[in-house]
Design a protein around this motif. Structure first.
Motif, PDB file in Angstrom:
ATOM      1  N   GLU A  97      -9.341  26.470  55.979  1.00  0.00           N
ATOM      2  CA  GLU A  97      -9.651  26.210  57.384  1.00  0.00           C
ATOM      3  C   GLU A  97      -8.614  26.835  58.317  1.00  0.00           C
ATOM      4  O   GLU A  97      -8.889  27.106  59.467  1.00  0.00           O
ATOM      5  N   LYS A  98      -7.420  27.075  57.770  1.00  0.00           N
ATOM      6  CA  LYS A  98      -6.362  27.598  58.625  1.00  0.00           C
ATOM      7  C   LYS A  98      -6.461  29.105  58.789  1.00  0.00           C
ATOM      8  O   LYS A  98      -5.769  29.690  59.597  1.00  0.00           O
TER       9      LYS A  98
ATOM     10  N   ARG B 272     -12.369  35.705  61.420  1.00  0.00           N
ATOM     11  CA  ARG B 272     -13.274  34.605  61.652  1.00  0.00           C
ATOM     12  C   ARG B 272     -13.988  34.755  62.991  1.00  0.00           C
ATOM     13  O   ARG B 272     -13.387  35.138  63.975  1.00  0.00           O
TER      14      ARG B 272
ATOM     15  N   ILE C 170     -23.173  38.050  60.606  1.00  0.00           N
ATOM     16  CA  ILE C 170     -24.556  38.438  60.396  1.00  0.00           C
ATOM     17  C   ILE C 170     -24.960  39.538  61.373  1.00  0.00           C
ATOM     18  O   ILE C 170     -25.696  40.458  61.038  1.00  0.00           O
TER      19      ILE C 170
ATOM     20  N   ARG D 239     -24.013  33.873  53.865  1.00  0.00           N
ATOM     21  CA  ARG D 239     -24.674  32.582  53.977  1.00  0.00           C
ATOM     22  C   ARG D 239     -24.153  31.610  52.917  1.00  0.00           C
ATOM     23  O   ARG D 239     -24.037  30.419  53.158  1.00  0.00           O
ATOM     24  N   PHE D 240     -23.824  32.130  51.714  1.00  0.00           N
ATOM     25  CA  PHE D 240     -23.439  31.229  50.647  1.00  0.00           C
ATOM     26  C   PHE D 240     -21.939  30.975  50.546  1.00  0.00           C
ATOM     27  O   PHE D 240     -21.516  30.139  49.750  1.00  0.00           O
TER      28      PHE D 240
ATOM     29  N   PRO E 180     -19.783  29.380  52.582  1.00  0.00           N
ATOM     30  CA  PRO E 180     -19.412  27.965  52.785  1.00  0.00           C
ATOM     31  C   PRO E 180     -19.924  27.054  51.673  1.00  0.00           C
ATOM     32  O   PRO E 180     -19.216  26.144  51.242  1.00  0.00           O
ATOM     33  N   THR E 181     -21.135  27.327  51.189  1.00  0.00           N
ATOM     34  CA  THR E 181     -21.704  26.504  50.116  1.00  0.00           C
ATOM     35  C   THR E 181     -20.820  26.572  48.871  1.00  0.00           C
ATOM     36  O   THR E 181     -20.513  25.553  48.260  1.00  0.00           O
TER      37      THR E 181
ATOM     38  N   ARG F  82     -27.814  28.786  41.373  1.00  0.00           N
ATOM     39  CA  ARG F  82     -28.224  28.990  42.771  1.00  0.00           C
ATOM     40  C   ARG F  82     -28.926  30.326  42.947  1.00  0.00           C
ATOM     41  O   ARG F  82     -29.940  30.424  43.639  1.00  0.00           O
TER      42      ARG F  82
ATOM     43  N   ASN G 228     -30.336  25.804  47.943  1.00  0.00           N
ATOM     44  CA  ASN G 228     -30.663  27.011  47.198  1.00  0.00           C
ATOM     45  C   ASN G 228     -31.919  27.714  47.654  1.00  0.00           C
ATOM     46  O   ASN G 228     -32.354  28.658  47.021  1.00  0.00           O
TER      47      ASN G 228
ATOM     48  N   GLY H  45     -31.915  32.511  55.234  1.00  0.00           N
ATOM     49  CA  GLY H  45     -31.441  33.074  56.492  1.00  0.00           C
ATOM     50  C   GLY H  45     -30.072  32.561  56.886  1.00  0.00           C
ATOM     51  O   GLY H  45     -29.589  31.571  56.362  1.00  0.00           O
ATOM     52  N   ALA H  46     -29.463  33.284  57.823  1.00  0.00           N
ATOM     53  CA  ALA H  46     -28.137  32.889  58.285  1.00  0.00           C
ATOM     54  C   ALA H  46     -28.219  31.681  59.214  1.00  0.00           C
ATOM     55  O   ALA H  46     -27.301  30.885  59.293  1.00  0.00           O
TER      56      ALA H  46
ATOM     57  N   GLN I 182     -24.864  25.159  56.810  1.00  0.00           N
ATOM     58  CA  GLN I 182     -23.802  24.221  56.413  1.00  0.00           C
ATOM     59  C   GLN I 182     -23.591  23.109  57.436  1.00  0.00           C
ATOM     60  O   GLN I 182     -22.891  22.149  57.163  1.00  0.00           O
TER      61      GLN I 182
ATOM     62  N   THR J 160      -5.028  22.041  63.123  1.00  0.00           N
ATOM     63  CA  THR J 160      -5.748  23.296  63.323  1.00  0.00           C
ATOM     64  C   THR J 160      -6.863  23.035  64.328  1.00  0.00           C
ATOM     65  O   THR J 160      -7.170  21.883  64.629  1.00  0.00           O
TER      66      THR J 160
ATOM     67  N   PHE K 275      -9.759  23.065  63.755  1.00  0.00           N
ATOM     68  CA  PHE K 275     -10.899  22.473  63.068  1.00  0.00           C
ATOM     69  C   PHE K 275     -10.638  21.051  62.606  1.00  0.00           C
ATOM     70  O   PHE K 275     -11.325  20.527  61.757  1.00  0.00           O
TER      71      PHE K 275
END
Lengths: 265, 280, 290
Positions: free
Chosen positions: A3-4, A9, A134, A166-167, A169-170, A215, B94, B98-99, B141, C16, C18
């Motif tokens: 996060e830092k 970003r 994106i 997209r993935f 963060p997951t 996934r 899953n 899309g974004a 997310q 931070t 966040f």
């Protein structure tokens, strides 16, 4: 921990720069990088620095974020600065301290090279701070479009990039969960010999890979069901729009190049 | 009524070389009419998800035929048939391609070459149907599981499908998420008359159906309206399925000597308890 | 082994842009030998709380006491590990943590990490695989060749193999079918009774909390808002609604019955059997005109 990290970003906003078409920003930054090498006089470097500050102000990005982005490269800048100071022995001797001798030309070159570095890093950070990943992908897909003629898989690459983004963060979430589950089972990653630590990563990596493959498989099925069969015949939902801002930005860039040219020694 | 799906004596195995292994789907036939709502229930490994995959041509049976909207499903007409169907899977993460929410909903439209102007209309319309229109630019997310599943449903609806398949779409959600999704499909049913197949082990979801098909070991174990199916009580629990709360309570109360009619409705059960109390 | 939290607060990514406060002013006590349920709406701080119970997170404010070990933000790594040996956590979807070549090795991973001799770890693993109802010969299989339900059991065995005094369960039945759900919950109940294990269940299911727990903690907006026996917690639908929770189905049905029958609200029925007894009694006693 992650996060830092501020470098690279995207910080959403609504400034002139934020609203530029990603293609404009990409072209702008590429040409700017080349143009930086035109500068060779104090006046031209001052112009570059002034222009970068102007871009920052227009983008309304908080200085804190930019400084955060600079941190990883500050050492590099300082190092090249000192290198020039100590090893360029031209011009008048400015001052002497023991065996250290600083010459005028050394100082000048040191400053030039630091400014060059600084503006490059600031401008690229500005690109990533004001453009969502994106949109950058969209911009690249269009700009690289002509390469399709030589069978370069532009669409596939862009889709890969956007799905990866997209993935991220997951998968970060997933990593955190698996790490905690293994810590709870007594796994110890932060101490022990190098060999032990490497061994301790296995319980983290195997589940992460298993889950990533699962996934990927699920996603492939979901995409197929939704009618995905490659780029052909597809339409685009994300439209890029060129407007007066983009034309203005590129005109300003031309002015900058002309200025740099005139100020050359 | 038009028949939109029919399966005839389907047999399918994941391991055709190993002849000693049981078939995942073994001799299942099924007919579905326009506007119908069918729930397929069964414990994990009963073949219900394989059945769903056979319906949309992700798998092809070794024996038997699947027909969609009047034609037998083949490799040639597969994509055309799929463009008239939607399918929502179990894991909310899953299937989010899309974004952002709107990009994800547009994905199937892009694949089917729908022009941009039409897409913007349909994306908004589909999101409104699942009450997610305020989340156009949200990233996955930042959404809850229930919200992601609603987006997935919108992604299917945007194509204006004739048949929607929900493959355990609520099984990974918390109670609130499950309720959100069920409320959305209930509303869809009322407003659009869409045909739906839901593969589930959630009884509340199954109770909404016109017809329930119970799968066990790859075969159709029972079929009928919810009251018909749940009247088989014990037989179902022995398959690892649950009975609706009211049916379980009725059973327990009968054991305690109360005379009650079989029911799946809590409303009916409480009413008959009130009457027997004042008459008893 | 008692677990006590005093004025515990936790802030993610403090300092931070966040940063986010997940817990504040949490004061709870989990009595030794209890079966405690932690309930709360999604985002109420349940899962952050859970990670404090075995020192996966250190409180940014206040103290966590696990037996004789005191954990504050200054506590060092070594002590944290000793807590982790005593408190086992079964996370949501625990099958995602499997990684070894064989089931046996995976179950032995925890005990070996905590210095249990190999032979003993293997013996424990074998015993647990049997206890969890996994078929003979599972021990030598790859965990990735098992069915989803079996993988979950193996993962649970891996936590139990550390022989913890306290077992923390985070939605242990998520994604299972009804019979799988019941088997797992009954198994934990049995372990709780037979091994005298303190059990902490974090759940969305009011029915499970009411059925199994003897102590309930309600979380809301990052803090504990109510703590007590299930009879107290689940009696008042209006109060639970304020925290966006519902009463268990049995209680909802009981209240509906009482309302229509003109009866005062009785003590809540926490299981279906209790409810059936209560209803049968009320109907038989009811008799004619009220």
């Amino acid at each position: 921990m992650m996060e830092k990290m501020v470098f690279g970003r995207y910080i959403p906003g609504d400034s002139f720069v934020h609203r530029l078409d990603p293609r404009t920003k990409l072209i702008f930054v590429f040409i700017f990088i080349a143009a930086v090498f035109l500068a060779n006089s104090t006046a031209s470097y001052a112009l570059l620095l002034g222009f970068t500050l102007f871009a920052i102000i227009v983008s309304k990005v908080r200085i804190g974020f930019l400084i955060g982005g600079l941190k990883p490269v500050i050492f590099l800048i300082a190092f090249t600065f000192l290198l020039h100071i100590f090893f360029t022995k031209q011009g008048d001797l400015l001052f002497e301290f023991g065996f250290i001798k600083v010459y005028e030309e050394g100082l000048r070159q040191g400053i030039y090279i630091s400014v060059r570095f600084l503006v490059l890093v600031l401008m690229t950070s500005l690109l990533t701070l004001t453009t969502s990943p994106i949109s950058i992908t969209d911009g690249l897909e269009v700009l690289l479009g002509p390469l399709k003629k030589i069978r370069f898989p532009v669409h596939e690459l862009a889709l890969m990039m956007s799905i990866s983004l997209r993935f991220i963060p997951t998968l970060m979430d997933e990593t955190d969960k698996i790490l905690k589950a293994q810590l709870a089972r007594g796994s110890d990653i932060s101490s022990g010999t190098m060999k032990e630590r490497v061994k301790a990563v296995v319980p983290l990596l195997v589940p992460l890979f298993v889950s990533a493959f699962k996934r990927a498989e699920d996603l492939a099925v979901a995409m197929e069901v939704r009618g995905y069969r490659g780029g052909e015949g597809r339409t685009r939902y994300r439209q890029l729009k060129w407007d007066w801002r983009d034309t203005t930005a590129l005109l300003i860039l031309l002015l900058l190049i002309a200025g740099l040219w005139l100020l050359r020694r | 009524m038009e028949r939109i799906l029919s399966m005839e004596d389907i047999r399918f195995t994941y391991t055709p070389e190993e002849t000693d292994k049981p078939y995942a789907v073994d001799g299942v036939s099924l007919d579905m009419h326009q506007g119908e709502w069918i729930a397929v229930v069964g414990h994990n490994g009963s073949g219900k998800s394989t059945l769903a995959r056979l319906m949309i041509g992700l798998l092809f049976p070794q024996e038997g035929t699947v027909s969609l909207f009047g034609d037998a499903l083949t490799e040639e007409n597969l994509w055309d048939k799929r463009s008239q169907m939607g399918m929502v899977f179990q894991n909310p993460d899953n299937q989010f391609v899309g974004a952002t929410v709107q990009d994800d909903v547009a994905f199937a439209l892009e694949n089917n070459g729908i022009p941009f102007e039409e897409m913007t209309v349909r994306v908004r319309e589909a999101l409104a149907q699942v009450k997610m229109e305020r989340f156009l630019d949200h990233e996955p997310q930042h959404l809850s599981g229930g919200q992601k599943q609603r987006v997935a449903i919108a992604g299917a609806l945007a194509l204006r499908p004739r048949l929607l398949i929900l493959d355990e779409a609520t099984s990974m959600l918390d109670p609130q998420g499950r309720e959100e999704v069920i409320r959305v499909i209930l509303e869809l049913r009322e407003k659009t008359g869409l045909s739906v197949i839901s593969i589930t082990h959630d009884l509340e979801e199954a109770l909404l159906a016109d017809r329930i098909i119970v799968m066990n070991r790859g075969r159709k174990f029972a079929e009928g309206t919810p009251p018909e199916v749940f009247a088989r009580g014990e037989e179902l629990t022995s398959l690892g399925l649950d009975l609706p709360f009211a049916a379980r309570m009725t059973g327990l109360l009968r054991e305690r000597g109360l005379e009650l009619e079989e029911t799946m409705s809590e409303r009916k059960l409480v009413e008959s308890l009130w009457t027997s109390r004042s008459n008893g | 082994m008692d677990i006590t939290l005093q004025r515990v607060g936790y802030t993610y990514a403090a300092g931070t842009p966040f940063q986010k406060q997940a817990l504040h002013d949490v004061d709870v006590r989990i009595p030794d030998g209890s079966y405690t349920a932690v309930i709360g709406h999604t985002g109420s701080g349940k899962s952050t709380l859970l990670q404090h119970l075995n020192a996966l997170l250190k409180p940014t404010e206040g103290t966590v006491r696990v037996g004789d070990t005191v954990i504050t933000k200054e506590t060092k790594g070594k002590q944290l590990r000793s807590v982790r040996r005593k408190v086992g956590i079964v996370f949501q979807f625990p099958e995602h943590q499997l990684f070894e070549e064989t089931v046996l090795k995976d179950v032995m991973f925890g005990p070996l990490n905590f210095g249990i001799p190999e032979a003993e770890a293997a013996a424990r693993a074998e015993e647990l695989l049997g206890l969890l109802g996994l078929p003979e010969g599972t021990a030598e299989k790859s965990p990735f060749d098992l069915s989803g339900g079996q993988m979950r059991r193996v993962a649970i065995a891996g936590v139990l193999a550390m022989d913890p005094d306290v077992l923390v369960l985070d939605e242990p039945t998520a994604g299972l079918d009804p019979s799988g759900r019941r088997e797992i919950m009954d198994l934990f109940h049995r372990l709780h009774e037979e091994r005298d294990m303190t059990t902490i269940l974090v759940t969305h299911s009011m029915e499970d909390a009411a059925r199994y727990a003897d102590h309930v903690i309600v979380m809301h907006d990052g803090t504990d808002v109510l703590e007590g026996p299930p009879e107290d917690v689940f009696g008042d639908a209006g109060r639970l609604a304020r925290w966006r929770l519902e009463v268990p189905r049995t209680v909802a049905f009981q209240r509906e019955f009482e309302r229509g029958a003109g009866l005062p609200e009785g003590p809540p029925c926490l299981t279906e059997e209790q409810l059936a007894d209560y209803l049968a009694g009320a109907v038989k006693k009811g008799g004619g005109a009220r």
